[in-house]
Design a protein around this motif. Structure first.
Motif, PDB file in Angstrom:
ATOM      1  N   VAL A 122       0.863  -1.189   0.000  1.00 30.78           N
ATOM      2  CA  VAL A 122       0.000   0.000   0.000  1.00 30.78           C
ATOM      3  C   VAL A 122       0.899   1.238   0.000  1.00 30.78           C
ATOM      4  CG1 VAL A 122      -1.753   1.318   1.256  1.00 30.78           C
ATOM      5  CG2 VAL A 122      -1.806  -1.194   1.324  1.00 30.78           C
ATOM      6  N   ILE A 123       0.585   2.175  -0.877  1.00 33.55           N
ATOM      7  CA  ILE A 123       1.275   3.467  -0.865  1.00 33.55           C
ATOM      8  C   ILE A 123       0.277   4.521  -0.419  1.00 33.55           C
ATOM      9  CG2 ILE A 123       2.541   5.192  -2.206  1.00 33.55           C
ATOM     10  CD1 ILE A 123       3.167   3.051  -4.258  1.00 33.55           C
ATOM     11  N   THR A 124       0.661   5.316   0.555  1.00 38.25           N
ATOM     12  CA  THR A 124      -0.236   6.364   1.009  1.00 38.25           C
ATOM     13  C   THR A 124       0.554   7.637   1.278  1.00 38.25           C
ATOM     14  OG1 THR A 124      -2.098   6.814   2.487  1.00 38.25           O
ATOM     15  CG2 THR A 124      -0.165   5.796   3.483  1.00 38.25           C
ATOM     16  N   GLY A 125      -0.175   8.723   1.554  1.00 35.84           N
ATOM     17  CA  GLY A 125       0.482   9.989   1.880  1.00 35.84           C
ATOM     18  C   GLY A 125      -0.017  10.449   3.226  1.00 35.84           C
ATOM     19  N   ASN A 126      -0.416  11.699   3.321  1.00 33.90           N
ATOM     20  CA  ASN A 126      -1.026  12.184   4.553  1.00 33.90           C
ATOM     21  C   ASN A 126      -2.412  12.717   4.217  1.00 33.90           C
ATOM     22  OD1 ASN A 126      -0.717  15.009   3.703  1.00 33.90           O
ATOM     23  ND2 ASN A 126       1.456  14.628   4.035  1.00 33.90           N
ATOM     24  N   GLU A 127      -3.086  13.294   5.201  1.00 29.46           N
ATOM     25  CA  GLU A 127      -4.467  13.692   4.967  1.00 29.46           C
ATOM     26  C   GLU A 127      -4.591  14.779   3.890  1.00 29.46           C
ATOM     27  OE1 GLU A 127      -6.748  13.974   8.532  1.00 29.46           O
ATOM     28  OE2 GLU A 127      -8.447  14.861   7.454  1.00 29.46           O
ATOM     29  N   LYS A 128      -3.607  15.661   3.840  1.00 31.07           N
ATOM     30  CA  LYS A 128      -3.695  16.783   2.892  1.00 31.07           C
ATOM     31  C   LYS A 128      -3.236  16.402   1.486  1.00 31.07           C
ATOM     32  CE  LYS A 128      -3.211  21.582   2.190  1.00 31.07           C
ATOM     33  NZ  LYS A 128      -2.269  22.689   2.238  1.00 31.07           N
ATOM     34  N   ALA A 129      -2.291  15.491   1.405  1.00 29.78           N
ATOM     35  CA  ALA A 129      -1.756  15.162   0.082  1.00 29.78           C
ATOM     36  C   ALA A 129      -1.266  13.727  -0.018  1.00 29.78           C
ATOM     37  CB  ALA A 129      -0.607  16.101  -0.262  1.00 29.78           C
ATOM     38  N   PHE A 130      -1.712  13.069  -1.081  1.00 28.99           N
ATOM     39  CA  PHE A 130      -1.068  11.821  -1.496  1.00 28.99           C
ATOM     40  C   PHE A 130       0.266  12.262  -2.114  1.00 28.99           C
ATOM     41  CE2 PHE A 130      -0.389   8.595  -4.886  1.00 28.99           C
ATOM     42  CZ  PHE A 130      -0.254   7.489  -4.080  1.00 28.99           C
ATOM     43  N   ALA A 131       0.202  13.051  -3.164  1.00 30.88           N
ATOM     44  CA  ALA A 131       1.387  13.722  -3.712  1.00 30.88           C
ATOM     45  C   ALA A 131       0.925  14.780  -4.699  1.00 30.88           C
ATOM     46  CB  ALA A 131       2.315  12.729  -4.395  1.00 30.88           C
ATOM     47  N   ALA A 132       1.486  15.992  -4.574  1.00 30.47           N
ATOM     48  CA  ALA A 132       1.078  17.104  -5.455  1.00 30.47           C
ATOM     49  C   ALA A 132       1.910  17.160  -6.726  1.00 30.47           C
ATOM     50  CB  ALA A 132       1.142  18.426  -4.705  1.00 30.47           C
ATOM     51  N   GLY A 133       2.526  16.045  -7.085  1.00 32.77           N
ATOM     52  CA  GLY A 133       3.206  15.979  -8.380  1.00 32.77           C
ATOM     53  C   GLY A 133       4.711  15.893  -8.262  1.00 32.77           C
ATOM     54  N   ALA A 134       5.345  15.870  -9.429  1.00 30.77           N
ATOM     55  CA  ALA A 134       6.798  15.889  -9.469  1.00 30.77           C
ATOM     56  C   ALA A 134       7.261  17.191  -8.826  1.00 30.77           C
ATOM     57  CB  ALA A 134       7.280  15.789 -10.914  1.00 30.77           C
ATOM     58  N   ASP A 135       8.497  17.203  -8.357  1.00 30.42           N
ATOM     59  CA  ASP A 135       9.032  18.385  -7.672  1.00 30.42           C
ATOM     60  C   ASP A 135       9.334  19.461  -8.722  1.00 30.42           C
ATOM     61  OD1 ASP A 135      11.064  20.191  -6.507  1.00 30.42           O
ATOM     62  OD2 ASP A 135      10.798  18.875  -4.772  1.00 30.42           O
ATOM     63  N   ILE A 136       8.561  20.531  -8.680  1.00 32.15           N
ATOM     64  CA  ILE A 136       8.658  21.554  -9.730  1.00 32.15           C
ATOM     65  C   ILE A 136       9.993  22.307  -9.685  1.00 32.15           C
ATOM     66  CG2 ILE A 136       7.580  23.617 -10.735  1.00 32.15           C
ATOM     67  CD1 ILE A 136       4.860  22.460  -9.714  1.00 32.15           C
ATOM     68  N   PRO A 137      10.413  22.844  -8.522  1.00 32.34           N
ATOM     69  CA  PRO A 137      11.705  23.539  -8.504  1.00 32.34           C
ATOM     70  C   PRO A 137      12.869  22.658  -8.974  1.00 32.34           C
ATOM     71  CG  PRO A 137      10.523  23.929  -6.459  1.00 32.34           C
ATOM     72  CD  PRO A 137       9.726  22.928  -7.229  1.00 32.34           C
ATOM     73  N   GLU A 138      12.795  21.370  -8.681  1.00 34.51           N
ATOM     74  CA  GLU A 138      13.904  20.483  -9.043  1.00 34.51           C
ATOM     75  C   GLU A 138      14.117  20.418 -10.561  1.00 34.51           C
ATOM     76  OE1 GLU A 138      15.139  16.441  -6.918  1.00 34.51           O
ATOM     77  OE2 GLU A 138      13.648  16.042  -8.457  1.00 34.51           O
ATOM     78  N   MET A 139      13.016  20.571 -11.315  1.00 42.48           N
ATOM     79  CA  MET A 139      13.176  20.444 -12.772  1.00 42.48           C
ATOM     80  C   MET A 139      12.995  21.762 -13.519  1.00 42.48           C
ATOM     81  SD  MET A 139       9.706  18.273 -13.492  1.00 42.48           S
ATOM     82  CE  MET A 139       8.192  18.803 -12.687  1.00 42.48           C
ATOM     83  N   ALA A 140      12.643  22.824 -12.775  1.00 47.98           N
ATOM     84  CA  ALA A 140      12.251  24.079 -13.427  1.00 47.98           C
ATOM     85  C   ALA A 140      13.272  24.598 -14.439  1.00 47.98           C
ATOM     86  CB  ALA A 140      11.951  25.139 -12.369  1.00 47.98           C
ATOM     87  N   GLU A 141      14.552  24.521 -14.108  1.00 46.80           N
ATOM     88  CA  GLU A 141      15.571  25.121 -14.979  1.00 46.80           C
ATOM     89  C   GLU A 141      16.296  24.099 -15.856  1.00 46.80           C
ATOM     90  OE1 GLU A 141      15.543  28.304 -15.248  1.00 46.80           O
ATOM     91  OE2 GLU A 141      14.153  28.527 -13.551  1.00 46.80           O
ATOM     92  N   ALA A 142      15.817  22.866 -15.863  1.00 47.65           N
ATOM     93  CA  ALA A 142      16.533  21.825 -16.619  1.00 47.65           C
ATOM     94  C   ALA A 142      16.365  22.009 -18.120  1.00 47.65           C
ATOM     95  CB  ALA A 142      15.999  20.445 -16.217  1.00 47.65           C
ATOM     96  N   SER A 143      17.393  21.636 -18.882  1.00 52.27           N
ATOM     97  CA  SER A 143      17.272  21.623 -20.345  1.00 52.27           C
ATOM     98  C   SER A 143      16.738  20.258 -20.753  1.00 52.27           C
ATOM     99  CB  SER A 143      18.646  21.849 -20.980  1.00 52.27           C
ATOM    100  OG  SER A 143      19.454  20.697 -20.770  1.00 52.27           O
ATOM    101  N   SER A 144      16.304  20.160 -21.991  1.00 54.41           N
ATOM    102  CA  SER A 144      15.772  18.861 -22.435  1.00 54.41           C
ATOM    103  C   SER A 144      16.871  17.812 -22.442  1.00 54.41           C
ATOM    104  CB  SER A 144      15.091  18.982 -23.794  1.00 54.41           C
ATOM    105  OG  SER A 144      15.941  19.604 -24.704  1.00 54.41           O
ATOM    106  N   VAL A 145      18.090  18.229 -22.775  1.00 53.63           N
ATOM    107  CA  VAL A 145      19.184  17.249 -22.767  1.00 53.63           C
ATOM    108  C   VAL A 145      19.453  16.773 -21.338  1.00 53.63           C
ATOM    109  CG1 VAL A 145      21.649  16.902 -23.245  1.00 53.63           C
ATOM    110  CG2 VAL A 145      20.205  18.099 -24.896  1.00 53.63           C
ATOM    111  N   GLU A 146      19.427  17.701 -20.395  1.00 51.20           N
ATOM    112  CA  GLU A 146      19.612  17.287 -18.994  1.00 51.20           C
ATOM    113  C   GLU A 146      18.495  16.325 -18.566  1.00 51.20           C
ATOM    114  OE1 GLU A 146      21.859  21.377 -17.512  1.00 51.20           O
ATOM    115  OE2 GLU A 146      19.708  21.150 -17.156  1.00 51.20           O
TER     116      GLU A 146
END
Ligand code: CAA
Length: 258
Positions: free
Chosen positions: A54-78
């Motif tokens: 079983v995979i679960t999260g907490n009451e407010k969020a299972f998961a709000a998606g991929a980490d946006i800041p982590e990929m925000a500045e990446a190039s397509s090659v990266e």
């Protein structure tokens, strides 16, 4: 013995229980979290004491998606070289049933993670959506494919093109999820479902999962052939003999996974 930072994993009553644990960012799925999640699932998939996860999260969020800041500045090659979604692909190789127990946000990669599971139990507060379009991208971990197969073209189109999300009720109505319960009952419901599966003969469970997943990408003809072969194969298991004898002898079967 695990040294995880973003997940908490335990095993009870033959059920592997994994909590996504990055609450400060609504369980945003960064590389480290996904890699810890995939590692523990792979380990549990090999562990004879685990019959279902079983995979679960907490009451407010299972998961709000991929980490946006982590990929925000990446190039397509990266992005291509890093190939973070390769890790997600390993979820597909898991042989044991996976249940998503979803409360709150299941957005983007969070919705995709839930859909990568075999069953989805949700609380009344759950919200499912693919908002990637609002960020200038499209879903990357199965959102255009699994959502479309689950709810059909027009509904998937609307969600993917506008970023509109669905409530748990809607998700239930269109067949995206198995059931909806009040938030305080979510974990008990997921655990009951997991225990029910954990009691079934493991080899048959494994092949049943495989066969149903094949239905998603085979022609009916090939899928029926595939199912027949797996069905015949199960007659080489002791659990098949035990299951059928127990029925004939009007007693409960004792399955051993052989
Ligand atoms: N990545 C990183 N951080 C996130 C995040 C995400 N996907 N979602 C939320 N957070 C962070 C917020 O930045 C915020 O952090 P701070 O407190 O440091 O500011 C914290 O979590 C709480 O979030 P909010 O303050 O925004 O909470 P809210 O209740 O006002 O809104 C929400 C909740 C509607 C879910 C909103 O957070 C949101 O829209 N999140 C982004 C959802 C999204 O776009 N997901 C798709 C990501 S792309 C993807 O997943 C690609 C793929 O297919 C693999």
């Amino acid at each position: 013995n695990r040294n995880d930072r973003y997940i908490v994993a335990s095993i009870r009553e033959n059920v592997g229980w994994i909590r996504l644990n990055r609450p400060e960012v609504l369980n945003a799925l960064n590389l480290q979290l996904i890699s810890e999640l995939v590692a523990v699932l792979t380990e549990m998939d090999r562990d004879e004491n685990v019959r279902c996860m079983v995979i679960t999260g907490n009451e407010k969020a299972f998961a709000a998606g991929a980490d946006i800041p982590e990929m925000a500045e990446a190039s397509s090659v990266e992005m291509l070289i890093q190939d973070q979604l390769a890790e997600w692909d390993r979820l597909r190789k898991l042989t044991k049933p996976l249940i998503a127990a979803v409360s709150g946000y299941a957005l983007g990669g969070g919705c995709e993670l839930a859909m990568a599971c075999d069953l989805i139990v949700a609380s009344e507060t759950a919200v499912f959506g693919q908002p990637e379009i609002l960020l200038g991208v499209i879903p990357g971990a199965g959102g255009t494919q699994r959502l479309t197969r689950a709810v059909g073209k027009v509904r998937a189109m609307e969600m993917v093109l506008t970023g509109r999300s669905m409530t748990a009720r809607e998700a239930l109505q269109v067949g995206l999820i198995n059931r909806v319960v009040p938030p305080e009952l979510l974990e008990a419901e997921a655990m009951n479902l997991a225990k029910k599966i954990a009691q079934q003969p493991p080899v048959a469970v494994r092949l049943a999962k495989q066969a149903v997943l094949k239905a998603m990408d085979m022609t009916l003809e090939n899928g029926l052939d595939y199912e027949q072969k797996l069905f015949y194969f199960l007659f080489s298991t002791e659990d098949q003999k035990e299951g059928m004898r127990a029925f004939v002898e009007k007693r409960k079967p004792r399955f051993q996974g052989k």
